[in-house]
Design an enzyme around this catalytic site. Sequence first.
Site, PDB file in Angstrom:
ATOM      1  CE  LYS A 126      -4.413   1.098   0.173  1.00 15.03           C
ATOM      2  NZ  LYS A 126      -5.595   0.394  -0.334  1.00 15.03           N
ATOM      3  CG  ASP A 166      -7.316   3.378  -0.984  1.00  9.82           C
ATOM      4  OD1 ASP A 166      -7.885   2.291  -0.890  1.00  9.82           O
ATOM      5  OD2 ASP A 166      -7.316   4.205  -0.046  1.00  9.82           O
TER       6      ASP A 166
HETATM    7  P1  NDP Z   1     -12.782   7.793  -3.282  1.00  9.87           P
HETATM    8  O1  NDP Z   1     -11.720   8.773  -3.059  1.00  9.87           O
HETATM    9  O2  NDP Z   1     -13.296   7.553  -4.648  1.00  9.87           O
HETATM   10  O3  NDP Z   1     -14.043   8.131  -2.354  1.00  9.87           O
HETATM   11  C1  NDP Z   1     -13.904   8.219  -0.967  1.00  9.87           C
HETATM   12  C2  NDP Z   1     -15.223   8.669  -0.376  1.00  9.87           C
HETATM   13  O4  NDP Z   1     -15.158   8.568   1.037  1.00  9.87           O
HETATM   14  C3  NDP Z   1     -15.527  10.122  -0.699  1.00  9.87           C
HETATM   15  O5  NDP Z   1     -16.913  10.290  -0.727  1.00  9.87           O
HETATM   16  C4  NDP Z   1     -14.894  10.837   0.501  1.00  9.87           C
HETATM   17  O6  NDP Z   1     -15.463  12.097   0.772  1.00  9.87           O
HETATM   18  C5  NDP Z   1     -15.216   9.876   1.616  1.00  9.87           C
HETATM   19  N1  NDP Z   1     -14.210  10.002   2.674  1.00  9.87           N
HETATM   20  C6  NDP Z   1     -12.861   9.884   2.528  1.00  9.87           C
HETATM   21  N2  NDP Z   1     -12.246  10.091   3.697  1.00  9.87           N
HETATM   22  C7  NDP Z   1     -13.225  10.357   4.575  1.00  9.87           C
HETATM   23  C8  NDP Z   1     -13.244  10.652   5.955  1.00  9.87           C
HETATM   24  N3  NDP Z   1     -12.095  10.730   6.656  1.00  9.87           N
HETATM   25  N4  NDP Z   1     -14.450  10.835   6.560  1.00  9.87           N
HETATM   26  C9  NDP Z   1     -15.602  10.749   5.847  1.00  9.87           C
HETATM   27  N5  NDP Z   1     -15.648  10.484   4.538  1.00  9.87           N
HETATM   28  C10 NDP Z   1     -14.486  10.284   3.915  1.00  9.87           C
HETATM   29  O7  NDP Z   1     -12.234   6.420  -2.629  1.00  9.87           O
HETATM   30  P2  NDP Z   1     -12.740   4.936  -2.865  1.00  9.87           P
HETATM   31  O8  NDP Z   1     -14.211   4.926  -3.112  1.00  9.87           O
HETATM   32  O9  NDP Z   1     -11.829   4.308  -3.821  1.00  9.87           O
HETATM   33  O10 NDP Z   1     -12.424   4.276  -1.431  1.00  9.87           O
HETATM   34  C11 NDP Z   1     -13.398   4.216  -0.387  1.00  9.87           C
HETATM   35  C12 NDP Z   1     -13.000   3.144   0.616  1.00  9.87           C
HETATM   36  O11 NDP Z   1     -12.923   1.869  -0.073  1.00  9.87           O
HETATM   37  C13 NDP Z   1     -11.618   3.314   1.269  1.00  9.87           C
HETATM   38  O12 NDP Z   1     -11.662   2.784   2.577  1.00  9.87           O
HETATM   39  C14 NDP Z   1     -10.717   2.428   0.412  1.00  9.87           C
HETATM   40  O13 NDP Z   1      -9.563   2.013   1.111  1.00  9.87           O
HETATM   41  C15 NDP Z   1     -11.666   1.261   0.156  1.00  9.87           C
HETATM   42  N6  NDP Z   1     -11.311   0.432  -0.984  1.00  9.87           N
HETATM   43  C16 NDP Z   1     -11.211   0.959  -2.241  1.00  9.87           C
HETATM   44  C17 NDP Z   1     -10.894   0.155  -3.304  1.00  9.87           C
HETATM   45  C18 NDP Z   1     -10.886   0.653  -4.703  1.00  9.87           C
HETATM   46  O14 NDP Z   1     -10.796  -0.187  -5.609  1.00  9.87           O
HETATM   47  N7  NDP Z   1     -10.995   1.948  -4.952  1.00  9.87           N
HETATM   48  C19 NDP Z   1     -10.566  -1.266  -3.097  1.00  9.87           C
HETATM   49  C20 NDP Z   1     -10.809  -1.755  -1.762  1.00  9.87           C
HETATM   50  C21 NDP Z   1     -11.143  -0.910  -0.748  1.00  9.87           C
HETATM   51  P3  NDP Z   1     -14.637  13.435   0.428  1.00  9.87           P
HETATM   52  O15 NDP Z   1     -14.838  13.655  -1.044  1.00  9.87           O
HETATM   53  O16 NDP Z   1     -15.244  14.480   1.275  1.00  9.87           O
HETATM   54  O17 NDP Z   1     -13.198  13.167   0.778  1.00  9.87           O
END
Ligand code: NDP
Length: 453
Positions: A126, A166
């Site tokens: 990571k 991510d």
């Molecule tokens: P994105 O950046 O596309 O979206 C993240 C979302 O979560 C946004 O809506 C963001 O809001 C919100 N968010 C981020 N940080 C926080 C926080 N501290 N508190 C509240 N809301 C938050 O990321 P992904 O959708 O790719 O990832 C989401 C989750 O899924 C993560 O935990 C990631 O590790 C996990 N994941 C992702 C994978 C992938 O293929 N992308 C694979 C496996 C797991 P804002 O815009 O305000 O930051």
Amino acid sequence: MSEYVKSLMAEVRAKHAAQPEFHQAVEEVAESIDIVLDRHPEYRSAKILERIIEPERVIIFRVPWIDDQGEVHINIGYRIEMNSAIGPYKGGLRFHPSVNLGILKFLAFEQVFKNSLTSLPMGGGKGGSDFDPKGKSDLKIMRFCHAFMSELFRHIGPNTDVPAGDIGVGGREIGYLFGLYKKLRNEFTGVLTGKGLNWGGSLIRPEATGYGAVYFAAEMLGTKNETLEGKTCLVSGSGNVAQYTTEKILDLGGKVVTLSDSNGYIHDEEGIDREKLAYVMELKNVRRGRIKEYTDKYKNAVYTAIDANAEFNPLWNHKADCAFPSATQNEINAKDAQNLVKNGVYVVSEGANMPTTPDGVEVLMDKKILYGPGKAANAGGVAVSGLEMSQNSQRLPWTREEVDKRLQLIMKNIHGTCVEMADRFGTPGNYVNGANIGGFLKVADSMIDQGVV
Ligand code: NDP
């Protein structure tokens, strides 16, 4: 907690102070694995768990870059190469101001078990940076990505370490990162996944994590002879995972009533249908706006600000059947878990990594609801990344149907492994133990085969 786990955790806390998320992830795995170590003393004497919790390599580097106004900025870049027993390091890059060594180590540690569960040959890694992409122009993003890759390129490669996206790293960022890697190395290889379709990407990769989390929920419901048809679902986040979770829930006949970002959430009692989802995708992926704007367009929906320091998150306090946390770590605490159960939620499938705190998990497990932990439920993303690597090696793209069929099969198999391992080690229905043990065994056996390295 056994004496062994207690003393292991005391050592981890002393050696790696100020990394609470890493401690949390290690403790959960250690507690699940304890019984495996009792039955297999060879793992204990080879100190497999003690070795798995230490990264094989940690790279930390300076990322200086210049913005559109000529101002110099300095961020920190990281890559955690956690474990390569079963394949090249594989895992995403996160760009978010909260990024630090402890958070990336927890993510890399989880990734080792998750990747093993997919049954594809991928080790765990990571990386990322404390860079905040929010509100930045494409030019700034490109400059930062190029600065970041100008160091990272030395440490990665298609047979060494294959990063992906991510939080904060989507198709746009992967494009800029790949562009500079290709220039510096003078080679076109599958060094990153999540690439654009025109230049080596896989169909279904953007959708895979969200789709996979929903397939996993469908498998869990299948154990009760139920489906997602007609189920009301709470989804958090509004990024990649949340969007495609919503899409797949719609495909399977469910109704999604919430989405969020770090400022607040919307509740749409009537459900977020395909037209509304298309609006959200345009809002988040093209205009890069905030979820609050949803209520400007759809007046029936209600927006509520989220206070990260409040006792509970109101998003998890609505009547529903299923919950898909898809934003970030520790977004469901014990009070949230109680609220979920009180409101009728009996399926939780984690799209995000470690979104539930340990006492939250305890509440969900005590109530015997169907609880799919992230390292199993969200493994679809990295699984399709693995399929993207295969397509890149063959230089042959597969059809959408082919990739989706493989994704469904992988999620079904991961679910089967969790159920089988939980049964075999005396905790039927416990997907946490099932996932940890299933992921651990393959890596542990490979490490034994390869000697002390
Ligand atoms: P994105 O950046 O596309 O979206 C993240 C979302 O979560 C946004 O809506 C963001 O809001 C919100 N968010 C981020 N940080 C926080 C926080 N501290 N508190 C509240 N809301 C938050 O990321 P992904 O959708 O790719 O990832 C989401 C989750 O899924 C993560 O935990 C990631 O590790 C996990 N994941 C992702 C994978 C992938 O293929 N992308 C694979 C496996 C797991 P804002 O815009 O305000 O930051």
